[in-house]
Design an enzyme around this catalytic site. Sequence first.
Site, PDB file in Angstrom:
ATOM      1  N   SER A  91       0.865  -1.183   0.000  1.00 54.58           N
ATOM      2  CA  SER A  91       0.000   0.000   0.000  1.00 54.58           C
ATOM      3  C   SER A  91       0.891   1.219   0.000  1.00 54.58           C
ATOM      4  O   SER A  91       1.777   1.344   0.856  1.00 54.58           O
ATOM      5  CB  SER A  91      -0.914   0.022   1.228  1.00 54.58           C
ATOM      6  OG  SER A  91      -1.433   1.327   1.461  1.00 54.58           O
ATOM      7  N   SER A  93       0.049   4.500   0.575  1.00 63.64           N
ATOM      8  CA  SER A  93      -0.193   5.396   1.715  1.00 63.64           C
ATOM      9  C   SER A  93       0.388   4.803   2.993  1.00 63.64           C
ATOM     10  O   SER A  93       0.985   5.514   3.821  1.00 63.64           O
ATOM     11  CB  SER A  93      -1.689   5.673   1.877  1.00 63.64           C
ATOM     12  OG  SER A  93      -2.401   4.509   2.225  1.00 63.64           O
ATOM     13  N   ASP A 249     -11.313   4.846   0.521  1.00 57.39           N
ATOM     14  CA  ASP A 249      -9.960   5.276   0.882  1.00 57.39           C
ATOM     15  C   ASP A 249      -9.955   6.790   1.033  1.00 57.39           C
ATOM     16  O   ASP A 249     -10.471   7.515   0.189  1.00 57.39           O
ATOM     17  CB  ASP A 249      -8.997   4.846  -0.221  1.00 57.39           C
ATOM     18  CG  ASP A 249      -7.533   4.954   0.171  1.00 57.39           C
ATOM     19  OD1 ASP A 249      -7.211   5.739   1.081  1.00 57.39           O
ATOM     20  OD2 ASP A 249      -6.709   4.262  -0.450  1.00 57.39           O
ATOM     21  N   CYS A 253      -4.442   6.975  -2.852  1.00 56.45           N
ATOM     22  CA  CYS A 253      -4.142   5.555  -3.059  1.00 56.45           C
ATOM     23  C   CYS A 253      -2.896   5.356  -3.920  1.00 56.45           C
ATOM     24  O   CYS A 253      -2.924   5.584  -5.133  1.00 56.45           O
ATOM     25  CB  CYS A 253      -5.329   4.813  -3.657  1.00 56.45           C
ATOM     26  SG  CYS A 253      -5.092   3.030  -3.732  1.00 56.45           S
ATOM     27  N   GLY A 254      -1.815   4.915  -3.287  1.00 58.69           N
ATOM     28  CA  GLY A 254      -0.552   4.788  -4.003  1.00 58.69           C
ATOM     29  C   GLY A 254      -0.508   3.641  -4.982  1.00 58.69           C
ATOM     30  O   GLY A 254      -0.068   3.810  -6.135  1.00 58.69           O
ATOM     31  N   THR A 255      -0.953   2.436  -4.573  1.00 59.59           N
ATOM     32  CA  THR A 255      -0.923   1.314  -5.505  1.00 59.59           C
ATOM     33  C   THR A 255      -1.947   1.507  -6.619  1.00 59.59           C
ATOM     34  O   THR A 255      -1.730   1.057  -7.753  1.00 59.59           O
ATOM     35  CB  THR A 255      -1.182  -0.015  -4.766  1.00 59.59           C
ATOM     36  OG1 THR A 255      -2.292   0.141  -3.882  1.00 59.59           O
ATOM     37  CG2 THR A 255       0.034  -0.452  -3.971  1.00 59.59           C
TER      38      THR A 255
END
Length: 338
Positions: A91, A93, A249, A253-255
């Site tokens: 993840s 974040s 979220d 969202c990084g991914t």
Amino acid sequence: MRFSRTIQTVDVHCEGEIGRVITGGVLNIPGATMAEKLAHLNRVDDTLRRWLCSEPRSGPAGSFCLLTPACDPAADVGFIVLQPDQAHAMSGSNAMCATTALLETGMLPMAEPESQVTFDTAAGLVRATATCQGGKVVKVTLDMPPAFVAKQGAVIDTPEWGAVPYDLCFGGVFYALIDADRIGLAIAPENARQLATIGVELRNRIAAVEPALHPTTPALNGLSYVMFRAEEPDGALRTCTTLRPGRADRSPCGTGSNSNMATRHARGLAQPGDKVISRSIIGGEFVTEFVEETRVGPYKATRNRVSGQGWIYGISQIGLDPTDPFPLGFTLSDTWGG
């Protein structure tokens, strides 16, 4: 007071998304690789996750960042994300939260103007470069796992919203990326409950027919999330990742941002050097930079960097009384959804 188990956490949020970083109370998880550790948590013993992530010790919003000894000697620390539905490989974040906690508490030495932390994850090594000023981490840039599009323009037929196209992508976990206008909702705070409910329902329907197989690492198989997306007038991408059992979220969202860049490249909309702003449902922003092209098994892939910031807001100790009637917690539909 008597505890049969205690956990210490440094509590961080990344653009509003909570990541509680476990800094004490867990020595290790069985497994010779991070993929094996992830599989152990999901298939053999999920009591730690259930104890921490359910009520009364937690709630549907937020995650726990589990730090372990690294399996790869090139890494500083192992990293797994514990969430109410399962343990996850990666993840963005939460990796930003973990970087912030590790450096600002002195678990790893901070150097200014930049410090580096390398995480060993089931999705591969993730290098975090932290910009540091006055003892604080003011930005974290993650070299993300390679992202690829497994299926472009796949369709799930629904009685409610008709044929819903999605892109099946991997950006550290598997996503189904769906344009928000396909379900007739804007990505806005007042629509968070509807987006979460619909997103989880669509995820479950897609997962029932789509195995989402990773070409090299079986522990990464399976669809994790639906992310809704929409283009903003200024060129940014508004996003809403929806997480089981039913929430939105808080971060961009990084991914998911990693996955989105792969879809843009697959459609000829992005080239190495391009940057895209991802904007969350509450307005937080990540910046994703397309670094270079690569491959994952049979798939064309992108290497991307995702940048954001985390803030420490607390330090906690969580204990388990041996007479507690809810040692693995509970969930109720009034808060958690269906």
